[in-house]
Scaffold this motif. Structure first.
Motif, PDB file in Angstrom:
ATOM      1  N   GLN A  69       0.723  -0.987   0.166  1.00  0.00           N
ATOM      2  CA  GLN A  69      -0.007  -0.078   0.190  1.00  0.00           C
ATOM      3  C   GLN A  69       0.611   1.241   0.047  1.00  0.00           C
ATOM      4  O   GLN A  69       0.143   2.508  -0.233  1.00  0.00           O
ATOM      5  CB  GLN A  69      -0.793   0.292   1.330  1.00  0.00           C
ATOM      6  CG  GLN A  69      -1.523  -1.232   1.478  1.00  0.00           C
ATOM      7  CD  GLN A  69      -2.789  -1.072   0.188  1.00  0.00           C
ATOM      8  OE1 GLN A  69      -3.325  -0.086  -0.486  1.00  0.00           O
ATOM      9  NE2 GLN A  69      -3.212  -2.356  -0.621  1.00  0.00           N
ATOM     10  N   LYS A  70       2.141   1.386   0.404  1.00  0.00           N
ATOM     11  CA  LYS A  70       2.928   2.519   0.548  1.00  0.00           C
ATOM     12  C   LYS A  70       4.017   2.281  -0.774  1.00  0.00           C
ATOM     13  O   LYS A  70       3.714   1.608  -1.396  1.00  0.00           O
ATOM     14  CB  LYS A  70       3.908   1.924   1.499  1.00  0.00           C
ATOM     15  CG  LYS A  70       3.407   2.336   2.766  1.00  0.00           C
ATOM     16  CD  LYS A  70       4.146   1.902   3.757  1.00  0.00           C
ATOM     17  CE  LYS A  70       3.494   1.310   5.147  1.00  0.00           C
ATOM     18  NZ  LYS A  70       4.735   1.636   6.714  1.00  0.00           N
ATOM     19  N   GLU A  71       4.416   3.416  -1.271  1.00  0.00           N
ATOM     20  CA  GLU A  71       4.947   3.870  -2.345  1.00  0.00           C
ATOM     21  C   GLU A  71       6.638   3.275  -2.575  1.00  0.00           C
ATOM     22  O   GLU A  71       6.759   4.054  -1.402  1.00  0.00           O
ATOM     23  CB  GLU A  71       4.867   5.881  -2.907  1.00  0.00           C
ATOM     24  CG  GLU A  71       5.219   5.313  -4.005  1.00  0.00           C
ATOM     25  CD  GLU A  71       5.171   6.821  -4.195  1.00  0.00           C
ATOM     26  OE1 GLU A  71       5.379   8.212  -5.063  1.00  0.00           O
ATOM     27  OE2 GLU A  71       4.662   8.089  -3.143  1.00  0.00           O
ATOM     28  N   ASP A  72       6.721   3.293  -3.248  1.00  0.00           N
ATOM     29  CA  ASP A  72       8.410   2.629  -3.284  1.00  0.00           C
ATOM     30  C   ASP A  72       9.038   4.070  -3.581  1.00  0.00           C
ATOM     31  O   ASP A  72       9.291   5.361  -3.852  1.00  0.00           O
ATOM     32  CB  ASP A  72       8.845   1.782  -4.891  1.00  0.00           C
ATOM     33  CG  ASP A  72       8.416   0.680  -4.542  1.00  0.00           C
ATOM     34  OD1 ASP A  72       7.520   0.391  -3.865  1.00  0.00           O
ATOM     35  OD2 ASP A  72       8.322   0.370  -6.072  1.00  0.00           O
ATOM     36  N   LYS A  73      10.373   4.268  -2.859  1.00  0.00           N
ATOM     37  CA  LYS A  73      10.848   5.321  -3.077  1.00  0.00           C
ATOM     38  C   LYS A  73      12.420   5.464  -3.359  1.00  0.00           C
ATOM     39  O   LYS A  73      13.446   4.408  -4.124  1.00  0.00           O
ATOM     40  CB  LYS A  73      11.695   5.572  -1.341  1.00  0.00           C
ATOM     41  CG  LYS A  73      10.364   5.467  -0.259  1.00  0.00           C
ATOM     42  CD  LYS A  73       9.959   6.998  -0.510  1.00  0.00           C
ATOM     43  CE  LYS A  73       8.976   6.749   0.799  1.00  0.00           C
ATOM     44  NZ  LYS A  73       8.184   7.984   0.605  1.00  0.00           N
ATOM     45  N   VAL A  74      12.044   6.854  -4.448  1.00  0.00           N
ATOM     46  CA  VAL A  74      13.912   6.549  -5.016  1.00  0.00           C
ATOM     47  C   VAL A  74      15.068   7.593  -4.498  1.00  0.00           C
ATOM     48  O   VAL A  74      14.723   7.725  -3.564  1.00  0.00           O
ATOM     49  CB  VAL A  74      12.837   7.419  -6.602  1.00  0.00           C
ATOM     50  CG1 VAL A  74      14.614   7.330  -7.325  1.00  0.00           C
ATOM     51  CG2 VAL A  74      12.488   7.310  -7.569  1.00  0.00           C
ATOM     52  N   ILE A  75      16.005   6.054  -4.615  1.00  0.00           N
ATOM     53  CA  ILE A  75      17.201   6.660  -3.583  1.00  0.00           C
ATOM     54  C   ILE A  75      18.124   7.466  -4.700  1.00  0.00           C
ATOM     55  O   ILE A  75      18.741   8.223  -3.980  1.00  0.00           O
ATOM     56  CB  ILE A  75      17.703   6.176  -3.237  1.00  0.00           C
ATOM     57  CG1 ILE A  75      18.719   4.842  -3.968  1.00  0.00           C
ATOM     58  CG2 ILE A  75      16.390   5.502  -2.069  1.00  0.00           C
ATOM     59  CD1 ILE A  75      18.951   3.810  -3.389  1.00  0.00           C
ATOM     60  N   ILE A  76      18.519   7.406  -6.136  1.00  0.00           N
ATOM     61  CA  ILE A  76      19.323   7.781  -7.018  1.00  0.00           C
ATOM     62  C   ILE A  76      18.995   7.684  -8.630  1.00  0.00           C
ATOM     63  O   ILE A  76      18.107   6.840  -8.532  1.00  0.00           O
ATOM     64  CB  ILE A  76      20.898   7.470  -6.587  1.00  0.00           C
ATOM     65  CG1 ILE A  76      21.732   8.144  -6.976  1.00  0.00           C
ATOM     66  CG2 ILE A  76      20.871   6.331  -7.049  1.00  0.00           C
ATOM     67  CD1 ILE A  76      23.041   7.825  -7.006  1.00  0.00           C
ATOM     68  N   LEU A  77      19.019   8.945  -9.687  1.00  0.00           N
ATOM     69  CA  LEU A  77      18.545   8.722 -10.796  1.00  0.00           C
ATOM     70  C   LEU A  77      19.359   9.286 -11.239  1.00  0.00           C
ATOM     71  O   LEU A  77      20.309  10.098 -10.781  1.00  0.00           O
ATOM     72  CB  LEU A  77      17.259   9.599 -11.426  1.00  0.00           C
ATOM     73  CG  LEU A  77      16.425   9.683 -11.928  1.00  0.00           C
ATOM     74  CD1 LEU A  77      16.704   8.389 -12.413  1.00  0.00           C
ATOM     75  CD2 LEU A  77      16.107  10.778 -11.588  1.00  0.00           C
TER      76      LEU A  77
END
Length: 373
Positions: A69-77
């Protein structure tokens, strides 16, 4: 003939697959990594591109949420030939690309200063249209055991059970504790019972041979720490003598306290008695003699003035004042019975005073001490 057809079909399938899926991730290492807190780790993600992958290159690392139910967290791009490393606040300043130019086929990242909160599933996604590939790695950050504390619980006497404890305040489970003796024969007592999960070791019916130095080691999958304990098993004390000495000591203390209280009370009562005696009037002291003498003198003077006031100057020579008492009445009472008291002075007759022009005055009767009857 059939064999040639089969080979042609297989080759055609490979070519079609290469055309359809040009981008590939080539990393083949373990996808489960365990590290200790404070250390660094490299999350590997190598890739290759095909000629048909002509779109812009995008590399995205994200921390997948444990709850769907939670959103994934982008850590680097990495996008548009530029790296963006400040996406995730918890890893800010601690996550970087392993290569200065990820376009060369290295999308790996490095995490530094690991914390237990960094544990989770990380995903590497490489996109270059039309190719898209991803890889997941599971990272577990474990806390190495802190330096344990070794101590004994209860007295260490011969014939008694001796309990030794070993506790590490920090450390990721599962934790394991081991004990070993470092002096003498370096063998644990035969009656020793160990618990590797709690770190305790109990020596049943301990003897003097159990004395020595022991080492306890706390360990888990990422590290270990140890502590030392010196055990001295002493003979059992004389319990009866200790109890008797304690009773005698208590009695002596009570006697001393009683003596102090007695002395204090006695001193207090003595001061109180002296203070009361200083204000007390003794009953055997006679009253002042001057009061009776003064009262009688005032009565005599009053009588003489009354008599003189009723006389005329012609008969004053007939009035002869009698000698006054030269002693106070108390001395008369002390005089022996053989001495008769001095008679009171003679009074003039009433008719004589009337002929002289005097006014008769009634004088109340008085007793010997001068009081009115």
């Amino acid at each position: 003939m059939d064999f040639m057809v089969f080979r042609c079909c297989t080759l055609l399938g490979i070519l079609l697959a290469a055309v359809t899926h040009g981008l590939e991730i080539t990393s083949s290492g373990s996808t489960t990594i365990e590290k200790a807190s404070g250390e660094s780790v490299k999350l590997d993600c190598q890739f290759t591109l095909a000629n048909e992958d002509s779109g812009p290159l995008d590399i995205e690392w994200s921390l997948l949420a444990s709850d769907s139910q939670k959103e994934d967290k982008v850590i680097i791009l990495f996008s548009g030939d530029r790296a963006y490393e400040d996406y995730y606040e918890a890893l800010k300043g601690r996550v970087h690309f392993n290569s200065a130019d990820p376009k060369e086929g290295d999308a790996s990242i490095n995490l530094t200063g690991l914390r237990s909160a960094d544990s989770g599933t990380y995903q590497c996604k490489v996109k270059k249209a039309p190719g898209i590939r991803s890889r997941k790695l599971r990272l577990t950050v474990m806390v190495r055991p802190s330096k344990p504390r070794c101590y004994t619980e209860g007295p260490s006497h011969e014939g008694k059970d001796v309990s030794m404890k070993c506790v590490s305040a920090e450390g990721t489970s599962p934790m394991k504790y081991t004990w070993e003796k470092t002096t003498d024969s370096k063998l644990l007592p035969a009656s020793a019972v160990l618990d590797s999960l709690t770190g305790s070791m109990n020596v049943k019916n301990a003897s003097a041979s159990a004395s020595g130095t022991y080492r306890c080691t706390a360990s888990n999958r990422v590290g270990s720490e140890e502590c030392f304990l010196t055990l001295r098993v002493t003979p059992s004390p004389n319990t009866a003598g200790i109890i008797a000495g304690a009773v005698i000591g208590v009695l002596l203390a009570l006697i001393l306290i009683g003596l102090i209280l007695f002395c204090c009370c006695r001193a207090h009562n003595k001061k109180k008695y002296e203070k009361e005696m200083s204000y007390e009037i003794r009953e055997d002291v006679p009253p002042p003699k001057s009061r009776v003498s003064t009262a009688r003198s005032f009565t005599s003077v009053a009588s003489q003035r009354s008599s003189l006031g009723s006389m005329s100057p012609s008969n004053l020579h007939e009035y002869i004042p009698k000698q006054q008492y030269d002693k106070i009445p108390s001395e008369e009472y002390d005089r022996p019975p053989s001495h008769a008291p001095v008679p009171p002075p003679a009074r003039m007759a009433g008719p004589n005073l009337s002929r002289m022009g005097a006014i008769p005055v009634m004088v109340p009767a008085q007793n010997r001490d001068g009081s009115i009857v």
